[in-house]
Design a protein around this motif. Structure first.
Motif, PDB file in Angstrom:
ATOM      1  N   GLU A  59      64.546  36.277 -96.622  1.00  0.00           N
ATOM      2  CA  GLU A  59      63.123  35.974 -96.503  1.00  0.00           C
ATOM      3  C   GLU A  59      62.430  37.160 -95.844  1.00  0.00           C
ATOM      4  N   ASN A 114      56.430  35.017 -98.444  1.00  0.00           N
ATOM      5  CA  ASN A 114      55.500  33.920 -98.139  1.00  0.00           C
ATOM      6  C   ASN A 114      54.113  34.213 -98.708  1.00  0.00           C
ATOM      7  N   GLU A 146      57.306  31.817-101.569  1.00  0.00           N
ATOM      8  CA  GLU A 146      57.368  30.598-100.770  1.00  0.00           C
ATOM      9  C   GLU A 146      55.953  30.085-100.529  1.00  0.00           C
ATOM     10  N   ASP A 176      57.984  25.578 -99.115  1.00  0.00           N
ATOM     11  CA  ASP A 176      58.346  25.916 -97.729  1.00  0.00           C
ATOM     12  C   ASP A 176      57.994  24.771 -96.779  1.00  0.00           C
ATOM     13  N   LYS A 197      62.692  24.127 -99.218  1.00  0.00           N
ATOM     14  CA  LYS A 197      63.080  24.609 -97.895  1.00  0.00           C
ATOM     15  C   LYS A 197      62.766  23.532 -96.864  1.00  0.00           C
TER      16      LYS A 197
HETATM   17 MG    MG Z   1      58.738  30.902 -95.418  1.00  0.00          MG
END
Ligand code: MG
Ligand code: C2E
Ligand code: MG
Ligand code: MG
Length: 272
Positions: A59, A114, A146, A176, A197
């Motif tokens: 990530e 993200n 994400e 996420d 996630k």
């Molecule tokens: Mg994230």
């Protein structure tokens, strides 16, 4: 007397509000400067298979050393960037820097970037992703975005359309912080996510709290029946990892497996 007390309390409250607003403006100003001066950098946190221990991806986490203040968490400055309109430029920088760096890695691991809800609300994100992939040469299957549920809620139809177009490029999409929103099941039903996630707020309790364990078990069952792998976030202890493994969770991320930072390629090869 009560009136005077109340007036005074309101006065304190307004002073505090003023101060908070001033501080947010100061942060916003520094963010714009950081965009111009390339004042950001990226940290990477490893994601691993719970069964084999192999690295499945990284990530990408934005880092900012605010001049005169020290490191500031993205959890604190991203909302300000969204508020002041800087998120577009910051998001574009993150995406292109991450793809450029990952394209040069000795190992073709996936990266998870993200994306803010404001970026999702714009069809330009599709072109930007396409452009960055073309420019950096990163294979689309090595990129995952994400998104949080709150990001999708704002303009649901448009966000889901943008995600579909990005998925059509060969990029995967993860949801996420799952389990903290309020329309989780509806969101899952309306889009074919590639990964769930599980929010890290569940982790501290999984070892001793049967209720937390039951919820995790239900989310894992949901993932299984939808054929969507579930990654547990915020795994800090081996006891937590043991529970996740026993419950059939396939992937994990957290301080136990690796802190966000620069990747030590030699160290990684040893542990892979
Ligand atoms: Mg994230
Ligand atoms: P997130 O996407 O849920 O990222 C995971 C956060 O959990 C990261 O915090 C990470 O450092 C932290 N974390 C990882 N393992 C553990 C653990 O074992 N225990 C604990 N307590 N924490 C752990 P970070 O880097 O401070 O980022 C916070 C949030 O800021 C992210 O949450 C994400 O929502 C946002 N963010 C970070 N980078 C970006 C970015 O490039 N763009 C956007 N739009 N948002 C970003
Ligand atoms: Mg998360
Ligand atoms: Mg989070």
């Amino acid at each position: 007397r009560a009136k005077a007390e109340l007036d005074q309390r309101i006065c304190y409250y307004e002073q505090e509000m003023d101060e908070a607003a001033r501080e947010r403006r100061a942060v916003a100003k520094d963010l714009w400067t950081a965009i111009e001066t390339e004042g950001f950098h990226l940290a990477y946190q490893v994601q691993k298979s719970v069964t084999t221990g192999r690295t499945t991806g990284y990530e990408v986490l934005l880092r900012w050393n605010r001049p005169g203040h020290g490191p500031m968490s993205p959890a604190d400055f991203i909302p300000i960037a969204e508020e002041c309109g800087a998120i577009g430029a910051i998001g574009a920088w993150v995406l292109s820097a991450a793809c450029r760096e990952a394209a040069a890695w000795p190992e073709p691991h996936k990266i998870a970037v993200n994306v803010s809800g404001l970026q999702l609300a714009q069809f330009e994100l599709v072109d930007m992703v396409k452009h960055v992939l073309d420019q950096t040469g990163l294979a689309p299957h090595r990129l995952e975005l994400e998104v949080t549920e709150t990001a999708i809620i704002a303009d649901r139809k448009r966000a889901l359309a943008v995600l579909s177009n990005i998925k059509a490029l060969g990029v995967s999409i993860a949801i996420d912080d799952f389990g903290t929103g309020y329309s989780s099941l509806d969101t899952l039903r309306s889009f074919p996510f590639d990964k769930i996630k599980l929010d890290r707020s569940f982790m501290p309790e999984v070892e001793h709290d049967e209720q937390a364990k039951a919820i995790i078990r239900a989310i894992l069952a949901l993932g299984k029946s939808l054929s969507v792998p579930v990654l547990a976030e915020g795994v800090e202890t081996s006891a937590q990892l043991d529970v996740l493994r026993a419950e059939g969770c396939t992937e994990a991320q957290g301080f136990l497996l690796g802190r966000p930072g620069v990747i030590d390629w030699d160290g990684m090869r040893r542990s892979a």
